[in-house]
Design a protein around this motif. Structure first.
Motif, PDB file in Angstrom:
ATOM      1  N   LEU A  53       0.827  -1.211   0.000  1.00 28.53           N
ATOM      2  CA  LEU A  53       0.000   0.000   0.000  1.00 28.53           C
ATOM      3  C   LEU A  53       0.858   1.256   0.000  1.00 28.53           C
ATOM      4  O   LEU A  53       0.560   2.220  -0.706  1.00 28.53           O
ATOM      5  N   THR A  54       1.925   1.249   0.779  1.00 26.38           N
ATOM      6  CA  THR A  54       2.824   2.401   0.822  1.00 26.38           C
ATOM      7  C   THR A  54       3.504   2.623  -0.526  1.00 26.38           C
ATOM      8  O   THR A  54       3.546   3.752  -1.038  1.00 26.38           O
ATOM      9  N   VAL A  55       4.001   1.545  -1.130  1.00 30.09           N
ATOM     10  CA  VAL A  55       4.640   1.658  -2.440  1.00 30.09           C
ATOM     11  C   VAL A  55       3.645   2.183  -3.471  1.00 30.09           C
ATOM     12  O   VAL A  55       3.965   3.070  -4.269  1.00 30.09           O
ATOM     13  N   LEU A  56       2.419   1.668  -3.456  1.00 26.57           N
ATOM     14  CA  LEU A  56       1.421   2.101  -4.435  1.00 26.57           C
ATOM     15  C   LEU A  56       0.981   3.545  -4.211  1.00 26.57           C
ATOM     16  O   LEU A  56       0.735   4.275  -5.171  1.00 26.57           O
ATOM     17  N   ASP A  57       0.888   3.971  -2.954  1.00 29.50           N
ATOM     18  CA  ASP A  57       0.547   5.365  -2.678  1.00 29.50           C
ATOM     19  C   ASP A  57       1.630   6.311  -3.200  1.00 29.50           C
ATOM     20  O   ASP A  57       1.337   7.339  -3.820  1.00 29.50           O
ATOM     21  N   VAL A  58       2.889   5.948  -2.956  1.00 30.53           N
ATOM     22  CA  VAL A  58       4.006   6.775  -3.439  1.00 30.53           C
ATOM     23  C   VAL A  58       4.047   6.751  -4.967  1.00 30.53           C
ATOM     24  O   VAL A  58       4.236   7.791  -5.609  1.00 30.53           O
ATOM     25  N   ALA A  59       3.848   5.573  -5.559  1.00 33.16           N
ATOM     26  CA  ALA A  59       3.853   5.465  -7.024  1.00 33.16           C
ATOM     27  C   ALA A  59       2.729   6.294  -7.634  1.00 33.16           C
ATOM     28  O   ALA A  59       2.932   6.964  -8.651  1.00 33.16           O
ATOM     29  N   ALA A  60       1.551   6.254  -7.029  1.00 31.60           N
ATOM     30  CA  ALA A  60       0.427   7.035  -7.549  1.00 31.60           C
ATOM     31  C   ALA A  60       0.761   8.519  -7.552  1.00 31.60           C
ATOM     32  O   ALA A  60       0.478   9.233  -8.516  1.00 31.60           O
ATOM     33  N   GLU A  61       1.395   8.970  -6.487  1.00 28.07           N
ATOM     34  CA  GLU A  61       1.777  10.378  -6.414  1.00 28.07           C
ATOM     35  C   GLU A  61       2.874  10.710  -7.427  1.00 28.07           C
ATOM     36  O   GLU A  61       2.798  11.722  -8.126  1.00 28.07           O
ATOM     37  N   CYS A  62       3.854   9.843  -7.546  1.00 25.46           N
ATOM     38  CA  CYS A  62       4.958  10.089  -8.482  1.00 25.46           C
ATOM     39  C   CYS A  62       4.505  10.089  -9.930  1.00 25.46           C
ATOM     40  O   CYS A  62       4.969  10.888 -10.734  1.00 25.46           O
ATOM     41  N   GLY A  64       1.370  10.480 -11.031  1.00 28.44           N
ATOM     42  CA  GLY A  64       0.160  11.257 -11.281  1.00 28.44           C
ATOM     43  C   GLY A  64      -1.068  10.396 -11.513  1.00 28.44           C
ATOM     44  O   GLY A  64      -1.999  10.808 -12.195  1.00 28.44           O
ATOM     45  N   GLU A  65      -1.064   9.196 -10.916  1.00 28.02           N
ATOM     46  CA  GLU A  65      -2.209   8.292 -11.050  1.00 28.02           C
ATOM     47  C   GLU A  65      -3.282   8.693 -10.043  1.00 28.02           C
ATOM     48  O   GLU A  65      -3.003   9.320  -9.024  1.00 28.02           O
ATOM     49  N   HIS A  66      -4.520   8.292 -10.329  1.00 25.64           N
ATOM     50  CA  HIS A  66      -5.633   8.676  -9.463  1.00 25.64           C
ATOM     51  C   HIS A  66      -5.950   7.650  -8.386  1.00 25.64           C
ATOM     52  O   HIS A  66      -6.637   7.961  -7.423  1.00 25.64           O
ATOM     53  N   ASP A  67      -5.479   6.428  -8.544  1.00 23.34           N
ATOM     54  CA  ASP A  67      -5.770   5.403  -7.542  1.00 23.34           C
ATOM     55  C   ASP A  67      -4.662   4.354  -7.526  1.00 23.34           C
ATOM     56  O   ASP A  67      -3.768   4.352  -8.358  1.00 23.34           O
ATOM     57  N   ARG A  68      -4.743   3.452  -6.559  1.00 35.36           N
ATOM     58  CA  ARG A  68      -3.716   2.423  -6.400  1.00 35.36           C
ATOM     59  C   ARG A  68      -3.712   1.429  -7.550  1.00 35.36           C
ATOM     60  O   ARG A  68      -2.657   0.922  -7.920  1.00 35.36           O
ATOM     61  N   GLN A  69      -4.890   1.115  -8.098  1.00 31.95           N
ATOM     62  CA  GLN A  69      -4.944   0.159  -9.205  1.00 31.95           C
ATOM     63  C   GLN A  69      -4.181   0.697 -10.418  1.00 31.95           C
ATOM     64  O   GLN A  69      -3.424  -0.034 -11.056  1.00 31.95           O
ATOM     65  N   ALA A  70      -4.378   1.964 -10.728  1.00 36.97           N
ATOM     66  CA  ALA A  70      -3.647   2.577 -11.838  1.00 36.97           C
ATOM     67  C   ALA A  70      -2.151   2.599 -11.539  1.00 36.97           C
ATOM     68  O   ALA A  70      -1.329   2.338 -12.424  1.00 36.97           O
ATOM     69  N   ALA A  71      -1.792   2.885 -10.295  1.00 35.17           N
ATOM     70  CA  ALA A  71      -0.385   2.889  -9.900  1.00 35.17           C
ATOM     71  C   ALA A  71       0.205   1.485 -10.012  1.00 35.17           C
ATOM     72  O   ALA A  71       1.342   1.318 -10.470  1.00 35.17           O
ATOM     73  N   LEU A  72      -0.571   0.469  -9.625  1.00 36.84           N
ATOM     74  CA  LEU A  72      -0.100  -0.913  -9.725  1.00 36.84           C
ATOM     75  C   LEU A  72       0.188  -1.277 -11.182  1.00 36.84           C
ATOM     76  O   LEU A  72       1.213  -1.891 -11.488  1.00 36.84           O
ATOM     77  N   THR A  73      -0.684  -0.888 -12.076  1.00 40.14           N
ATOM     78  CA  THR A  73      -0.487  -1.161 -13.502  1.00 40.14           C
ATOM     79  C   THR A  73       0.816  -0.530 -13.983  1.00 40.14           C
ATOM     80  O   THR A  73       1.606  -1.167 -14.693  1.00 40.14           O
ATOM     81  N   THR A  74       1.065   0.703 -13.582  1.00 46.79           N
ATOM     82  CA  THR A  74       2.293   1.398 -13.975  1.00 46.79           C
ATOM     83  C   THR A  74       3.525   0.738 -13.365  1.00 46.79           C
ATOM     84  O   THR A  74       4.533   0.548 -14.048  1.00 46.79           O
ATOM     85  N   VAL A  75       3.446   0.381 -12.083  1.00 44.81           N
ATOM     86  CA  VAL A  75       4.583  -0.258 -11.405  1.00 44.81           C
ATOM     87  C   VAL A  75       4.910  -1.600 -12.062  1.00 44.81           C
ATOM     88  O   VAL A  75       6.080  -1.916 -12.305  1.00 44.81           O
ATOM     89  N   LEU A  76       3.885  -2.397 -12.366  1.00 45.35           N
ATOM     90  CA  LEU A  76       4.140  -3.692 -12.991  1.00 45.35           C
ATOM     91  C   LEU A  76       4.696  -3.530 -14.402  1.00 45.35           C
ATOM     92  O   LEU A  76       5.530  -4.323 -14.838  1.00 45.35           O
ATOM     93  N   ALA A  77       4.271  -2.497 -15.101  1.00 41.40           N
ATOM     94  CA  ALA A  77       4.850  -2.216 -16.417  1.00 41.40           C
ATOM     95  C   ALA A  77       6.318  -1.839 -16.278  1.00 41.40           C
ATOM     96  O   ALA A  77       7.159  -2.256 -17.081  1.00 41.40           O
ATOM     97  N   LEU A  78       6.635  -1.073 -15.248  1.00 40.71           N
ATOM     98  CA  LEU A  78       8.020  -0.690 -14.984  1.00 40.71           C
ATOM     99  C   LEU A  78       8.874  -1.921 -14.671  1.00 40.71           C
ATOM    100  O   LEU A  78      10.040  -1.991 -15.052  1.00 40.71           O
ATOM    101  N   ALA A  79       8.265  -2.912 -14.020  1.00 47.53           N
ATOM    102  CA  ALA A  79       8.985  -4.140 -13.680  1.00 47.53           C
ATOM    103  C   ALA A  79       9.082  -5.088 -14.868  1.00 47.53           C
ATOM    104  O   ALA A  79       9.637  -6.172 -14.751  1.00 47.53           O
ATOM    105  N   GLY A  80       8.528  -4.685 -16.002  1.00 51.55           N
ATOM    106  CA  GLY A  80       8.628  -5.515 -17.197  1.00 51.55           C
ATOM    107  C   GLY A  80       7.632  -6.657 -17.210  1.00 51.55           C
ATOM    108  O   GLY A  80       7.911  -7.706 -17.775  1.00 51.55           O
ATOM    109  N   LEU A  81       6.463  -6.481 -16.601  1.00 52.47           N
ATOM    110  CA  LEU A  81       5.462  -7.535 -16.575  1.00 52.47           C
ATOM    111  C   LEU A  81       4.928  -7.768 -17.978  1.00 52.47           C
ATOM    112  O   LEU A  81       4.443  -6.861 -18.638  1.00 52.47           O
TER     113      LEU A  81
END
Length: 92
Positions: A53-62, A64-81
């Motif tokens: 939750l902390t990682v997703l909150d920080v990712a959402a802010e970094c 510019g995502e509106h929610d954790r689900q959008a941040a999760l999608t971006t983070v997983l894309a960054l990880a090469g999913l």
């Protein structure tokens, strides 16, 4: 430290956090927990849930995502999913 070095270190940290997020999700994924639309439900217990939750909150802010689900999608894309991702494979 020069600006390019700072950006490089920040990028390495970002990818490391994305990989750790993927590792935590993979650790808690349950076989057969896929919905008809392809959505995978993952129940992540405490304390791992607090980390995610902390990682997703920080990712959402970094990002510019509106929610954790959008941040999760971006983070997983960054990880090469992708189709070859280790997250798609079961441990063992």
């Amino acid at each position: 430290m020069i600006a390019s070095e700072r950006f490089e270190r920040a990028a390495v940290l970002g990818v490391a956090m994305a990989e750790e997020t993927r590792r935590l999700l993979r650790q808690h994924v349950v076989v057969g927990a896929v919905a008809d639309d392809g959505t995978v439900g993952v129940d992540v217990p405490y304390p791992d849930a607090a980390v995610l939750l902390t990682v997703l909150d920080v990712a959402a802010e970094c990002f510019g995502e509106h929610d954790r689900q959008a941040a999760l999608t971006t983070v997983l894309a960054l990880a090469g999913l992708d189709e070859e991702s280790q997250l798609n494979r079961q441990p063992g």
